[in-house]
Design a protein around this motif. Structure first.
Motif, PDB file in Angstrom:
ATOM      1  N   LEU A  85     -31.579  41.263  19.574  1.00  0.00           N
ATOM      2  CA  LEU A  85     -31.417  40.021  18.819  1.00  0.00           C
ATOM      3  C   LEU A  85     -32.087  40.138  17.456  1.00  0.00           C
ATOM      4  O   LEU A  85     -31.521  39.776  16.423  1.00  0.00           O
ATOM      5  N   ILE A 109     -28.770  41.466  15.868  1.00  0.00           N
ATOM      6  CA  ILE A 109     -28.025  40.241  15.554  1.00  0.00           C
ATOM      7  C   ILE A 109     -28.550  39.568  14.295  1.00  0.00           C
ATOM      8  O   ILE A 109     -27.765  39.136  13.440  1.00  0.00           O
ATOM      9  N   GLN A 129     -23.296  46.086  20.669  1.00  0.00           N
ATOM     10  CA  GLN A 129     -24.112  46.533  19.540  1.00  0.00           C
ATOM     11  C   GLN A 129     -23.742  47.942  19.104  1.00  0.00           C
ATOM     12  O   GLN A 129     -23.964  48.326  17.975  1.00  0.00           O
TER      13      GLN A 129
END
Lengths: 309, 295
Positions: free
Chosen positions: A39, A43, B134
């Motif tokens: 994250l 992200i 990812q």
């Protein structure tokens, strides 16, 4: 006094520790570090980059940063160079990956038998895939050299027409594709060989008893059974091929002209050489969205259950 | 009749060998070419017709290795500075090891969690997909924000900066492969350990981890090779102190005429360690690759 206070504090601290690290919650401690990491480092920059693509941030021009709304994306629509790099990327990915699978499958079929020295063949054939891409780029620059390179020399000895390879815009993309095929056919080969070796033997024996030729059993038995694995290899390689940067950067740096420039290279040039950070981020984002679309289409079209579970 | 089928089969085998050997020769030739070029004098390296065979067509020499400064020789002044080469090699090793340790540690834990427990609220599928996604995104999307953020956070041109970046790419891979490995280990072993009073973490460390050493070896090898080979992050996030070896090599010929014998020597420095690794871990690497792709 102090000792008892310490004891109480110590006891409550260990109770607190016990509560936080309770066995009931243990499962979260396995997963949460990775999730937090992704994250924060995966992200968050992604969102940052999305915001960036709506900014006018031209470091080299030393103008103050300003909100650009959709101006970067509008510019992108009319940017011929961007579309050319996108086309290059797609041609590169589709042609290279398709041929890698064809050759890799052929090799796997050849080696899928009891054969002496299988390990030696397998190790030697896997080496290109592991080689540093920068090195691969240089190696093929030497091989492709028009006047002194071994490839043209061998072609000449065989009385075949010599190539212009990297030196000409009409053959450069093809040459880069050949290099990628050399490097990544081993990947398809290794996985497909493992796939072939995992197939059940009985259907093939039954087919042999029934008098099927080896071509027939390849077409009616091997292909249908291996198809999910073929699809997975195709998917994995496509995802990687769209990212292509390193070997081309070393081989041609995008040239001659922009005949081998990929979108990643263009985005890097715009953002990190010309320092137009907002526009570079917009290019990168379009590439991201396109690769997501390609991924979704492929998972729908290909006969595979992409195993997430 | 019998004899003819036997001779036909033998003929077929010979044919397969011929095809296999020629394909292998073609696949290995580029690597061979680098080896011979690294041991040529400049006068032999870029001539027409090219010289293929050492001792037959040319006399092998350590000229290039002296020229890049890796072999000291007072009579020959090197073209390259060996300290740069050694520094970048050291940086590459540190960054590769660092990123491998971090990704294998975090990733194995997550993989174990996903393989053994049920996450009701998020769902194991969604977590796995999030982690894997990812790996799919083009790295350029991350490189640009990293460059900006790293400049602010003083992470540019540092070992840990690049370790952080490489770990993002390696983590999903580790989770993917190790999850498959953990699933292959029977649950009963941990359950009996749990009955004997082990916590989840102790059961993981004492029972599961020792059993999955082959998997750990395979993923570690992959992470190390990925980080060692990586160029895009390295070339944007390091430039002097923490510069990696591929970054140095990639910048060699931009602008100047290529000294191919020197470059070949340096290419060998990059690829030979990887090849040694590949051959040593050969079984595990194949297993890791196929496990990652097939399940």
């Amino acid at each position: 006094m102090s000792t008892s206070a310490l004891q109480i504090r110590g006891a409550s601290f260990s109770a607190w520790l016990g509560r936080v690290f309770s066995e009931r919650r243990a499962k979260y401690y396995f997963v949460v570090p990775t999730l937090l990491y992704l994250l924060l480092i995966g992200i968050f920059p992604l969102i940052f980059s999305f915001g960036l693509s709506f900014l006018n941030w031209d470091v080299a021009a030393q103008r103050p940063m300003s909100f650009a709304a959709l101006a970067n994306y509008a510019e992108l629509m009319g940017d011929d160079r961007f579309w050319r790099t996108l086309l290059n990327t797609m041609i590169f990915a589709v042609v290279a990956v398709t041929l890698e699978i064809v050759f890799g499958f052929g090799l796997a079929l050849l080696l899928n038998r009891e054969i002496r020295g299988q390990t030696v063949f397998r190790v030697l054939l896997v080496l290109p895939m592991m080689a540093t891409p920068v090195a691969v780029g240089y190696i093929w620059r030497m091989l492709y050299h028009v006047t002194n390179g071994p490839i043209n020399h061998i072609l000449r000895v065989l009385h075949l027409p010599m190539g212009t390879w990297l030196s000409d815009g009409s053959t450069s993309l093809m040459s880069v594709i050949i290099t990628d095929i050399w490097q990544w056919t081993p990947f398809a080969f290794i996985i497909l060989l493992a796939g072939l070796q995992s197939l059940p033997r009985e259907p093939f024996e039954a087919a042999k008893v029934d008098g099927a030729s080896s071509l027939q059993s390849l077409y009616y038995l091997t292909l249908p059974m291996i198809r999910p694995i073929l699809s997975i290899v195709f998917l994995l390689r496509m995802v990687e091929a769209i990212k292509i940067f390193d070997i081309i950067y070393v081989m041609t740096a995008g040239g001659p002209g922009i005949s081998t420039e990929t979108s990643t290279m263009y985005a890097k040039l715009v953002s990190l050489t010309q320092f137009r950070l907002g526009y570079g981020a917009a290019i990168a984002y379009v590439l991201l969205i396109l690769s997501i679309i390609v991924f979704i289409i492929l998972t729908r079209v290909l006969p595979t259950e992409v195993e997430m579970e | 009749m019998l004899a003819s089928t036997r001779t036909r089969r033998r003929l077929g085998n010979v044919l397969i060998y011929i095809v296999l050997i020629s394909i292998t020769v073609v696949m290995v030739f580029p690597i061979y070419w680098t080896f011979v070029t690294a041991f040529k004098f400049p006068r032999d390296a870029f001539t027409y017709p090219p010289k293929y065979l050492p001792y037959v067509q040319f006399e092998p020499t350590l000229f290039a290795w002296r020229d890049v400064g890796l072999i000291e020789d007072p009579t020959q002044r090197g073209t390259h500075d060996p300290t740069t080469i050694l520094n970048t090699l050291r940086n590459s090793v540190i960054i590769a090891i660092g990123s491998t340790v971090v990704s294998v540690t975090l990733g194995s834990l997550a993989a174990y969690g996903l393989a053994r427990f049920e996450f009701r609220r998020w769902g194991n599928r969604d977590i796995a997909f999030f982690i894997l996604s990812q790996r799919m995104l083009p790295p350029i999307v991350l490189v640009i924000p990293y460059f900006i953020l790293y400049s602010r956070l003083h992470l540019i041109d540092t070992w840990h900066g690049l370790i952080i970046a490489h770990t993002v790419a390696n983590l999903p891979f580790v989770v993917w492969i190790m999850r498959g490995f953990f699933r292959g280990i029977p649950r009963e072993l941990e359950e009996s350990a749990r009955i004997d009073g082990c916590s989840h973490f102790q059961a993981f460390r004492r029972i599961v981890l020792p059993l999955s050493l082959p998997g750990i070896a395979a993923t570690s090898a992959f992470c190390t090779i990925f980080s060692w080979n990586e160029l895009l992050f390295a070339i944007t996030l390091t430039f002097r102190g923490a510069r990696t070896f591929p970054t140095l090599v990639a910048g060699l010929t931009h602008g100047s005429a290529a000294l191919w014998w020197d470059i070949s020597a340096m290419l060998l420095l990059a690829i030979v360690p990887v090849f040694v690794f590949t051959i040593l871990f050969q079984r595990y690497i194949v297993a890791g690759l196929t496990l990652g792709a097939l399940k």
